[in-house]
Write an enzyme that holds these catalytic residues in place. Structure first.
Site, PDB file in Angstrom:
ATOM      1  N   TYR A 142     -40.602 -71.023  -0.199  1.00  0.00           N
ATOM      2  CA  TYR A 142     -40.311 -70.460  -1.530  1.00  0.00           C
ATOM      3  C   TYR A 142     -40.309 -71.535  -2.613  1.00  0.00           C
ATOM      4  O   TYR A 142     -40.396 -71.239  -3.792  1.00  0.00           O
ATOM      5  CB  TYR A 142     -38.958 -69.729  -1.531  1.00  0.00           C
ATOM      6  CG  TYR A 142     -38.946 -68.462  -0.689  1.00  0.00           C
ATOM      7  CD1 TYR A 142     -40.127 -67.897  -0.220  1.00  0.00           C
ATOM      8  CD2 TYR A 142     -37.762 -67.843  -0.358  1.00  0.00           C
ATOM      9  CE1 TYR A 142     -40.129 -66.760   0.556  1.00  0.00           C
ATOM     10  CE2 TYR A 142     -37.746 -66.685   0.417  1.00  0.00           C
ATOM     11  CZ  TYR A 142     -38.944 -66.156   0.875  1.00  0.00           C
ATOM     12  OH  TYR A 142     -38.934 -65.020   1.648  1.00  0.00           O
ATOM     13  N   LYS A 193     -41.287 -71.084  14.219  1.00  0.00           N
ATOM     14  CA  LYS A 193     -42.588 -70.741  14.802  1.00  0.00           C
ATOM     15  C   LYS A 193     -43.295 -72.041  15.174  1.00  0.00           C
ATOM     16  O   LYS A 193     -44.331 -72.402  14.600  1.00  0.00           O
ATOM     17  CB  LYS A 193     -43.421 -69.937  13.780  1.00  0.00           C
ATOM     18  CG  LYS A 193     -42.916 -68.531  13.547  1.00  0.00           C
ATOM     19  CD  LYS A 193     -43.337 -67.550  14.635  1.00  0.00           C
ATOM     20  CE  LYS A 193     -44.807 -67.234  14.541  1.00  0.00           C
ATOM     21  NZ  LYS A 193     -45.231 -66.341  15.661  1.00  0.00           N
ATOM     22  N   ASP A 226     -40.539 -64.446  15.506  1.00  0.00           N
ATOM     23  CA  ASP A 226     -40.982 -63.047  15.691  1.00  0.00           C
ATOM     24  C   ASP A 226     -40.248 -62.409  16.876  1.00  0.00           C
ATOM     25  O   ASP A 226     -39.815 -61.253  16.805  1.00  0.00           O
ATOM     26  CB  ASP A 226     -42.511 -62.957  15.852  1.00  0.00           C
ATOM     27  CG  ASP A 226     -43.068 -63.940  16.874  1.00  0.00           C
ATOM     28  OD1 ASP A 226     -42.375 -64.908  17.232  1.00  0.00           O
ATOM     29  OD2 ASP A 226     -44.212 -63.738  17.323  1.00  0.00           O
ATOM     30  N   ASP A 250     -34.793 -64.886   5.373  1.00  0.00           N
ATOM     31  CA  ASP A 250     -34.854 -63.756   4.440  1.00  0.00           C
ATOM     32  C   ASP A 250     -35.094 -62.464   5.219  1.00  0.00           C
ATOM     33  O   ASP A 250     -34.408 -61.453   5.037  1.00  0.00           O
ATOM     34  CB  ASP A 250     -36.008 -64.024   3.452  1.00  0.00           C
ATOM     35  CG  ASP A 250     -35.907 -63.170   2.201  1.00  0.00           C
ATOM     36  OD1 ASP A 250     -34.971 -62.355   2.113  1.00  0.00           O
ATOM     37  OD2 ASP A 250     -36.769 -63.320   1.318  1.00  0.00           O
ATOM     38  N   ASP A 254     -32.131 -59.497   6.663  1.00  0.00           N
ATOM     39  CA  ASP A 254     -32.226 -58.083   6.265  1.00  0.00           C
ATOM     40  C   ASP A 254     -32.234 -57.170   7.492  1.00  0.00           C
ATOM     41  O   ASP A 254     -31.695 -56.064   7.451  1.00  0.00           O
ATOM     42  CB  ASP A 254     -33.456 -57.827   5.393  1.00  0.00           C
ATOM     43  CG  ASP A 254     -33.145 -58.071   3.917  1.00  0.00           C
ATOM     44  OD1 ASP A 254     -32.082 -58.664   3.641  1.00  0.00           O
ATOM     45  OD2 ASP A 254     -33.933 -57.669   3.051  1.00  0.00           O
TER      46      ASP A 254
END
Ligand code: NAD
Length: 370
Positions: A142, A193, A226, A250, A254
């Protein structure tokens, strides 16, 4: 008892309504001599724009920087949809995060047994869930440079975001996660990852080293981000603390949020680096939800996320673990007795308003404190 300073920024929409319930709890604690909080209040978001023409004034920024902790309500609303971009309500929150150096975002996902049916997952998967997601908040893709859209010679466009982490950034967030795990169930799952990203390889190496050298008593495992998303939905109770970067955090936080049912229930904390002289971290506590302009002023706001955010402040900024635990227990008891604001009520269930929910939690809290 030394005075602890709290700076309250209720913000817009339902922010002032839910903050009022926290103020009542603080008044009780101070009155009982259980805490000695000094309170100051400021404006942020649309209300600050209306008063000062900025999403937070310099005077209030200075107070936020000086306080032991900031309690933040929520900002935004249709009234301020067309203000200049730099003055939009969210700019106040972003400025606070940046100037306070809040690099660690903590989001607990707790499923109260009484609300297990509000989750989209089966009761046995979420009932009693208590996990903590620690997300790096100021680095990664970001913020990494270059970050741009360029036009190529053939007229095609090319967009670039840069995922970048340094050793220091990974070390400091890892230490936050390990420290928290020590005070919980002693397990950290670090999600990245490493199979396809160099930043994941470094993340993995640095977290492994910090774990081995500084936190031998904490069990560390590594999980691909993942797979972590899948496992969160399959069997979330396998986790204690999940440590992850800004982007994956992020998304994963959620998912964690939805495990527990309603937005009105979710607190969060954002922490900075420990001060070299005092060891205290800058900190901001806020509900995960927004300013809910659709219900502002109707008394329908659920104050639990705000009250639980104050509970996190008791725990993480002031070390008042016993009080924090009792406040959480008071929330669980009120829910167990069937009190519901509209957002967490099942069809046909009776509901109470913001004030009544706040008062009931305070009542249980008083009873627990004897
Ligand atoms: P929201 O979280 O404000 O509301 C989403 C839905 O959840 C609404 O139906 C609302 O009524 C409900 N809800 C939220 N909190 C609730 C609570 N405590 N009790 C009962 N119901 C609750 O998100 P939104 O509608 O997308 O955004 C509204 C405004 O909030 C926008 O201006 C947005 O930019 C802002 N926002 C601010 C923050 C923040 O301050 N950190 C975060 C998200 C959105």
């Amino acid at each position: 008892m030394a005075k602890n300073s709290l700076f309250l920024l209720p913000g817009d929409g339902i922010g002032p309504e839910i903050m009022a319930e926290v103020e009542t709890i603080i008044a009780f604690l101070n009155g009982k001599g259980l805490t000695d909080f000094s309170l100051d209040r400021g404006l942020v978001g649309g209300s600050a724009y209306d008063a000062h023409g900025a999403a937070i004034s310099e005077a209030d920024m200075a107070k936020a920087l000086a306080a032991d902790a900031v309690l933040f309500g929520a900002v935004g609303g249709p009234k301020w949809d067309s203000v200049p971009y730099d003055c939009r309500p969210e700019a106040g929150l972003l400025r606070l995060r940046k100037d306070l150096g809040l690099f660690a975002n903590l989001r607990p996902a707790i499923c109260y047994p009484a609300l297990a049916d509000a989750s989209s997952l089966k009761r046995e998967v979420v009932e009693g869930l208590d996990i903590l997601i620690v997300r790096e908040l100021t680095g990664g893709v970001y913020f990494g440079e270059p970050k741009e859209i360029v036009t190529l010679e053939n007229g095609e466009k090319r967009a670039v975001d840069t995922q970048v982490y340094t050793t220091h950034e990974i070390e400091r967030i890892a230490r936050v996660a390990f420290d928290l795990a020590k005070a919980r169930n002693g397990r950290v799952s670090s999600a990245e990852k490493r199979n396809v990203m160099k930043s994941g390889v470094l993340w993995n190496q640095v977290v492994t080293k910090i774990g081995k050298e500084e936190y031998a008593d904490v069990k560390l495992d590594h999980i691909l981000a993942d797979n972590c998303a899948m496992q969160l939905v399959r069997w979330p109770k396998q986790f204690d603390v999940i440590l992850t970067d800004n982007l994956f955090g992020d998304v994963l936080s959620d998912i964690g949020a939805m495990l527990t049912g309603s937005l009105g229930m979710l607190p969060s904390a954002s922490l900075g680096a420990p001060d070299t002289a005092t060891g205290k971290r800058k900190a901001l506590y806020e509900p995960v939800h927004g300013s809910a302009p659709d219900i502002a002023g109707t008394g329908a706001a659920n104050p639990i996320a705000m009250i639980a955010s104050f509970g996190m402040a008791l725990r993480y900024s002031f070390g008042l673990i016993d009080l924090a635990g009792k406040l959480d227990e008071a929330i669980a008891r009120v829910l167990g007795k069937g009190l519901r604001t509209r957002d967490i009520a099942q069809k046909g269930e009776a509901t109470v308003d913001t004030r009544a929910m706040g008062a009931a939690i305070l009542g249980e809290f008083k009873a627990l404190l004897g």
